[in-house]
Design a protein around this motif. Sequence first.
Motif, PDB file in Angstrom:
ATOM      1  N   GLU A 120      50.624  -8.685  -3.511  1.00 48.90           N
ATOM      2  CA  GLU A 120      51.547  -8.155  -2.502  1.00 48.90           C
ATOM      3  C   GLU A 120      52.862  -7.786  -3.176  1.00 48.90           C
ATOM      4  O   GLU A 120      53.498  -8.635  -3.807  1.00 48.90           O
ATOM      5  CB  GLU A 120      51.793  -9.186  -1.400  1.00 48.90           C
ATOM      6  CG  GLU A 120      50.576  -9.432  -0.524  1.00 48.90           C
ATOM      7  CD  GLU A 120      50.891 -10.285   0.685  1.00 48.90           C
ATOM      8  OE1 GLU A 120      52.102 -10.459   0.973  1.00 48.90           O
ATOM      9  OE2 GLU A 120      49.957 -10.778   1.317  1.00 48.90           O
ATOM     10  N   ALA A 121      53.252  -6.532  -3.043  1.00 50.81           N
ATOM     11  CA  ALA A 121      54.487  -6.059  -3.658  1.00 50.81           C
ATOM     12  C   ALA A 121      55.689  -6.748  -3.026  1.00 50.81           C
ATOM     13  O   ALA A 121      55.702  -7.038  -1.825  1.00 50.81           O
ATOM     14  CB  ALA A 121      54.610  -4.547  -3.498  1.00 50.81           C
ATOM     15  N   HIS A 122      56.699  -6.985  -3.838  1.00 47.20           N
ATOM     16  CA  HIS A 122      57.920  -7.599  -3.330  1.00 47.20           C
ATOM     17  C   HIS A 122      58.802  -6.577  -2.606  1.00 47.20           C
ATOM     18  O   HIS A 122      59.586  -6.931  -1.738  1.00 47.20           O
ATOM     19  CB  HIS A 122      58.713  -8.232  -4.477  1.00 47.20           C
ATOM     20  CG  HIS A 122      57.995  -9.376  -5.126  1.00 47.20           C
ATOM     21  ND1 HIS A 122      57.158  -9.210  -6.205  1.00 47.20           N
ATOM     22  CD2 HIS A 122      57.968 -10.697  -4.816  1.00 47.20           C
ATOM     23  CE1 HIS A 122      56.654 -10.391  -6.550  1.00 47.20           C
ATOM     24  NE2 HIS A 122      57.114 -11.300  -5.728  1.00 47.20           N
ATOM     25  N   GLY A 123      58.667  -5.309  -2.997  1.00 43.46           N
ATOM     26  CA  GLY A 123      59.435  -4.248  -2.362  1.00 43.46           C
ATOM     27  C   GLY A 123      58.540  -3.393  -1.486  1.00 43.46           C
ATOM     28  O   GLY A 123      57.818  -3.888  -0.626  1.00 43.46           O
ATOM     29  N   ARG A 124      58.564  -2.096  -1.733  1.00 45.79           N
ATOM     30  CA  ARG A 124      57.765  -1.165  -0.936  1.00 45.79           C
ATOM     31  C   ARG A 124      56.282  -1.340  -1.225  1.00 45.79           C
ATOM     32  O   ARG A 124      55.883  -1.698  -2.330  1.00 45.79           O
ATOM     33  CB  ARG A 124      58.169   0.269  -1.270  1.00 45.79           C
ATOM     34  CG  ARG A 124      59.623   0.582  -1.049  1.00 45.79           C
ATOM     35  CD  ARG A 124      60.030   1.859  -1.766  1.00 45.79           C
ATOM     36  NE  ARG A 124      59.381   3.027  -1.194  1.00 45.79           N
ATOM     37  CZ  ARG A 124      59.339   4.222  -1.803  1.00 45.79           C
ATOM     38  NH1 ARG A 124      59.884   4.377  -2.986  1.00 45.79           N
ATOM     39  NH2 ARG A 124      58.753   5.248  -1.221  1.00 45.79           N
ATOM     40  N   SER A 125      55.461  -1.074  -0.228  1.00 44.49           N
ATOM     41  CA  SER A 125      54.014  -1.043  -0.431  1.00 44.49           C
ATOM     42  C   SER A 125      53.685   0.000  -1.495  1.00 44.49           C
ATOM     43  O   SER A 125      54.198   1.123  -1.463  1.00 44.49           O
ATOM     44  CB  SER A 125      53.314  -0.685   0.884  1.00 44.49           C
ATOM     45  OG  SER A 125      52.050  -0.114   0.655  1.00 44.49           O
ATOM     46  N   LEU A 126      52.829  -0.369  -2.446  1.00 40.69           N
ATOM     47  CA  LEU A 126      52.481   0.561  -3.512  1.00 40.69           C
ATOM     48  C   LEU A 126      51.769   1.793  -2.961  1.00 40.69           C
ATOM     49  O   LEU A 126      51.958   2.902  -3.466  1.00 40.69           O
ATOM     50  CB  LEU A 126      51.604  -0.135  -4.554  1.00 40.69           C
ATOM     51  CG  LEU A 126      52.200  -1.361  -5.250  1.00 40.69           C
ATOM     52  CD1 LEU A 126      51.280  -1.817  -6.383  1.00 40.69           C
ATOM     53  CD2 LEU A 126      53.602  -1.101  -5.770  1.00 40.69           C
ATOM     54  N   ASP A 127      50.968   1.616  -1.918  1.00 40.63           N
ATOM     55  CA  ASP A 127      50.229   2.748  -1.353  1.00 40.63           C
ATOM     56  C   ASP A 127      51.149   3.715  -0.610  1.00 40.63           C
ATOM     57  O   ASP A 127      51.027   4.938  -0.764  1.00 40.63           O
ATOM     58  CB  ASP A 127      49.131   2.242  -0.417  1.00 40.63           C
ATOM     59  CG  ASP A 127      48.009   1.548  -1.169  1.00 40.63           C
ATOM     60  OD1 ASP A 127      47.550   2.099  -2.183  1.00 40.63           O
ATOM     61  OD2 ASP A 127      47.599   0.448  -0.755  1.00 40.63           O
ATOM     62  N   THR A 128      52.058   3.184   0.208  1.00 43.13           N
ATOM     63  CA  THR A 128      52.954   4.082   0.945  1.00 43.13           C
ATOM     64  C   THR A 128      53.937   4.758  -0.008  1.00 43.13           C
ATOM     65  O   THR A 128      54.245   5.945   0.149  1.00 43.13           O
ATOM     66  CB  THR A 128      53.723   3.330   2.037  1.00 43.13           C
ATOM     67  OG1 THR A 128      54.434   2.227   1.453  1.00 43.13           O
ATOM     68  CG2 THR A 128      52.786   2.809   3.101  1.00 43.13           C
ATOM     69  N   ALA A 129      54.418   4.015  -1.008  1.00 45.64           N
ATOM     70  CA  ALA A 129      55.333   4.604  -1.987  1.00 45.64           C
ATOM     71  C   ALA A 129      54.643   5.718  -2.758  1.00 45.64           C
ATOM     72  O   ALA A 129      55.250   6.758  -3.062  1.00 45.64           O
ATOM     73  CB  ALA A 129      55.851   3.530  -2.941  1.00 45.64           C
ATOM     74  N   LEU A 130      53.364   5.533  -3.064  1.00 46.67           N
ATOM     75  CA  LEU A 130      52.611   6.547  -3.793  1.00 46.67           C
ATOM     76  C   LEU A 130      52.414   7.797  -2.948  1.00 46.67           C
ATOM     77  O   LEU A 130      52.591   8.926  -3.438  1.00 46.67           O
ATOM     78  CB  LEU A 130      51.258   5.974  -4.219  1.00 46.67           C
ATOM     79  CG  LEU A 130      50.342   6.913  -5.004  1.00 46.67           C
ATOM     80  CD1 LEU A 130      50.984   7.327  -6.318  1.00 46.67           C
ATOM     81  CD2 LEU A 130      48.988   6.237  -5.260  1.00 46.67           C
TER      82      LEU A 130
END
Length: 226
Positions: A120-130
């Motif tokens: 689980e990312a500490h900041g933004r979701s890796l998928d939404t950021a991508l």
Amino acid sequence: MTRARALHAGEDLKAATAEFVTLAAASADWDDDPGSHAMIAAETAILLGESGEFGRAREAADQALAAHARAPRYEQLSNCLRELARLQAQQQGPDGLADALTLLADAGRIADEARAAEYEAHGRSLDTALAYEHGRVNAYAGEYEDALAALEKALALLGEPGREDDHVGEWAECIRLAGAVEGLYLERPTPALTRLDAAISRLTALGHTEETEPLTSLAARLRDKK
């Protein structure tokens, strides 16, 4: 590392890059700490990208990926690859699109690995950021339909914001960029305004008035053009 970051913060990009390149070379032999090398090489790649040295930046990113394979740093590597893609598309436009998309494909594999590892990312979701970065990269390259489709995906992944949503700023920025791409670059102001007005109403009702300001400004600009 502290000195290199201080130089970067002080906008001495040349000196900061030199420091990071030296540190990345030294840390390449840290067999007992590949995770630290992954992070150093990732930061080095970004600074090289800021300097427009994308060939060397790709080499540094590959070093980071190799170290990441031994000691995963999902969030740091994803952030690095997305930022490098953005820089290349921003600086090179259509000429940089293929390389930028390759970087985003690497970031996509990192996101897949993270999901499989239940990270689980500490900041933004890796998928939404991508998905958002696909939107920005394609917009910089003039591929506006692809940009809008990517931003729609990012919005679907984020979902509608709530009153206490930590990601409301990210959602509002996705709406803003989608509105700009649709209304300004694709010259479809009516659906763009519908999107923006709905978002402004929702954010206002939830008490997120600060996040409405860039949306209101863009909506006014689109109405002036109609």
